[in-house]
Design a protein around this motif. Structure first.
Motif, PDB file in Angstrom:
ATOM      1  N   THR A 163       0.914  -0.345  -5.428  1.00 43.04           N
ATOM      2  CA  THR A 163       0.549   0.374  -6.650  1.00 43.04           C
ATOM      3  C   THR A 163      -0.393  -0.446  -7.521  1.00 43.04           C
ATOM      4  OG1 THR A 163       2.677   1.526  -6.610  1.00 43.04           O
ATOM      5  CG2 THR A 163       1.460   1.554  -8.692  1.00 43.04           C
TER       6      THR A 163
ATOM      7  N   ASP B 127      10.691  -6.265   1.764  1.00 42.17           N
ATOM      8  CA  ASP B 127      11.295  -5.401   0.758  1.00 42.17           C
ATOM      9  C   ASP B 127      10.406  -4.206   0.429  1.00 42.17           C
ATOM     10  OD1 ASP B 127      11.716  -4.659  -2.284  1.00 42.17           O
ATOM     11  OD2 ASP B 127      13.565  -5.642  -1.621  1.00 42.17           O
ATOM     12  N   VAL B 128      10.963  -3.000   0.561  1.00 39.83           N
ATOM     13  CA  VAL B 128      10.190  -1.775   0.329  1.00 39.83           C
ATOM     14  C   VAL B 128       9.758  -1.658  -1.131  1.00 39.83           C
ATOM     15  CG1 VAL B 128      10.329   0.750   0.284  1.00 39.83           C
ATOM     16  CG2 VAL B 128      11.214  -0.507   2.238  1.00 39.83           C
ATOM     17  N   TYR B 129      10.660  -1.978  -2.059  1.00 40.32           N
ATOM     18  CA  TYR B 129      10.332  -1.864  -3.480  1.00 40.32           C
ATOM     19  C   TYR B 129       9.204  -2.834  -3.865  1.00 40.32           C
ATOM     20  CZ  TYR B 129      14.788   0.633  -3.844  1.00 40.32           C
ATOM     21  OH  TYR B 129      15.817   1.526  -3.686  1.00 40.32           O
ATOM     22  N   ALA B 130       9.283  -4.066  -3.358  1.00 43.87           N
ATOM     23  CA  ALA B 130       8.239  -5.048  -3.656  1.00 43.87           C
ATOM     24  C   ALA B 130       6.917  -4.621  -3.037  1.00 43.87           C
ATOM     25  CB  ALA B 130       8.654  -6.423  -3.139  1.00 43.87           C
TER      26      ALA B 130
ATOM     27  N   SER C 107       5.951  -1.569  -2.444  1.00 40.50           N
ATOM     28  CA  SER C 107       5.449  -0.451  -3.242  1.00 40.50           C
ATOM     29  C   SER C 107       4.812  -0.937  -4.534  1.00 40.50           C
ATOM     30  CB  SER C 107       6.590   0.522  -3.557  1.00 40.50           C
ATOM     31  OG  SER C 107       6.149   1.573  -4.385  1.00 40.50           O
ATOM     32  N   GLU C 108       5.408  -1.945  -5.153  1.00 41.44           N
ATOM     33  CA  GLU C 108       4.861  -2.481  -6.404  1.00 41.44           C
ATOM     34  C   GLU C 108       3.490  -3.121  -6.171  1.00 41.44           C
ATOM     35  OE1 GLU C 108       6.040  -5.617 -10.007  1.00 41.44           O
ATOM     36  OE2 GLU C 108       7.558  -5.017  -8.527  1.00 41.44           O
TER      37      GLU C 108
ATOM     38  N   PHE D  10      12.812   7.838   1.531  1.00 39.49           N
ATOM     39  CA  PHE D  10      11.933   6.673   1.499  1.00 39.49           C
ATOM     40  C   PHE D  10      10.891   6.737   2.607  1.00 39.49           C
ATOM     41  CE2 PHE D  10      14.822   4.246  -1.338  1.00 39.49           C
ATOM     42  CZ  PHE D  10      13.857   3.749  -2.199  1.00 39.49           C
TER      43      PHE D  10
ATOM     44  N   ALA E 215       6.407  -2.863   5.507  1.00 40.29           N
ATOM     45  CA  ALA E 215       5.970  -2.811   4.111  1.00 40.29           C
ATOM     46  C   ALA E 215       4.564  -3.366   3.929  1.00 40.29           C
ATOM     47  CB  ALA E 215       6.957  -3.580   3.226  1.00 40.29           C
TER      48      ALA E 215
ATOM     49  N   SER F  85       8.145   8.736   1.285  1.00 39.97           N
ATOM     50  CA  SER F  85       7.395   7.999   0.271  1.00 39.97           C
ATOM     51  C   SER F  85       6.438   7.000   0.921  1.00 39.97           C
ATOM     52  CB  SER F  85       8.362   7.254  -0.657  1.00 39.97           C
ATOM     53  OG  SER F  85       9.178   8.168  -1.369  1.00 39.97           O
TER      54      SER F  85
ATOM     55  N   THR G 262      18.249  -0.085   6.256  1.00 35.14           N
ATOM     56  CA  THR G 262      19.076  -0.739   5.247  1.00 35.14           C
ATOM     57  C   THR G 262      20.419  -1.099   5.851  1.00 35.14           C
ATOM     58  OG1 THR G 262      19.923  -0.559   2.980  1.00 35.14           O
ATOM     59  CG2 THR G 262      20.147   1.384   4.379  1.00 35.14           C
TER      60      THR G 262
ATOM     61  N   SER H 218      11.195  -9.655  -3.295  1.00 36.11           N
ATOM     62  CA  SER H 218      11.250  -9.342  -4.723  1.00 36.11           C
ATOM     63  C   SER H 218      10.981 -10.598  -5.537  1.00 36.11           C
ATOM     64  CB  SER H 218      12.629  -8.778  -5.086  1.00 36.11           C
ATOM     65  OG  SER H 218      13.619  -9.793  -4.966  1.00 36.11           O
TER      66      SER H 218
END
Length: 238
Positions: free
Chosen positions: A60, A51-54, A56-57, A125, A80, A128, A106, A12
């Motif tokens: 995208t 990090d999955v969120y990072a 994904s960002e 997730f 990731a 996703s 996690t 992140s």
């Protein structure tokens, strides 16, 4: 052409400082700076994920970029990082590189209700993450979830055959045409061979058509009678 490296752990933006302090290789979303011009870019990936969120960002941002995006997997694209790799308009892989896909994980503490809730979150997730693979490979969601559940590794050739990449670098190997059909289909390479073999000689066709016309038309009434094309005789362009 601008080259954007995706190297080390995917982290992140908030964690960027400690990796800098430790002098550890990592990539955060803010490190992926895309040109405003929309020019073609290359993304070079050698990352074990993070990090999955990072991830994904970054995925995208690359998918939203208006210019052409070529992804080159030069070492490993795991977890990731494999999701990020799917953002390329064209995805290439080094013959020595690999892709790995697996379930999201996690760490959580709490009672059974908390753990059951977290299990549902992780399953969500997984779906996703798998949607990025679905878009690239054309495979069914359940099939990809099964591969993720087994923690599946793909070398260059298997990544190509499964549709995760479009080309193996330094070779002429490209992804095969994928077909979803219950009815028989003629292989594309056979069609191309037939097309080449059947490419017509226009002069010879014109000569044959003229001979056919002459044979079908009635004998001339006199020297001034014009030959005309019989009604219903079509002209074709091959």
């Amino acid at each position: 052409m601008k080259v954007i490296p995706i190297k080390g752990t995917i982290i992140s933006n908030d964690d960027r400082w400690i990796y800098d302090w430790l002098d550890w290789e990592a990539t955060a979303p803010k490190d992926v700076v895309l040109p405003e011009s929309g020019e073609p870019i290359e993304v070079h990936i050698n990352s074990g994920g993070g990090d999955v969120y990072a991830g994904s960002e970054i995925y995208t941002a690359l998918r939203s970029y208006p210019g052409d995006v070529t992804v080159k997997i030069v070492g490993i694209a795991a977890s990731a990082a494999s999701v990020i790799a799917m953002a390329g308009d064209t995805v290439e892989i080094s013959p020595t590189a690999q892709i790995m896909i697996h379930n999201v994980s996690t760490q959580v503490n709490g009672d059974h209700n908390t753990l059951l809730h977290e299990a549902g979150v992780l399953e969500g997730f997984n779906k996703s993450i798998a949607s990025a693979y679905v878009h690239k490979t054309g495979k069914a969601l359940d099939d990809l979830l099964g591969l993720m559940n087994k923690t599946t590794w793909f070398d260059a050739e298997s990544a190509l055959n499964h549709g995760f990449v479009d080309k193996i670098m330094f070779t002429n190997e490209v992804a095969p045409t994928l077909v979803a059909s219950e009815t028989p289909m003629i292989p594309s390479d056979f069609i191309e061979k037939m097309r080449s073999a059947m490419t017509p000689d226009i002069d010879k066709i014109a000569e044959l058509v003229a001979d056919k016309l002459e044979a079908k038309l009635p004998e001339k009434q006199n020297e001034n009678t014009d030959k005309t094309v019989p009604k219903g005789f079509g002209l074709f362009m091959f």
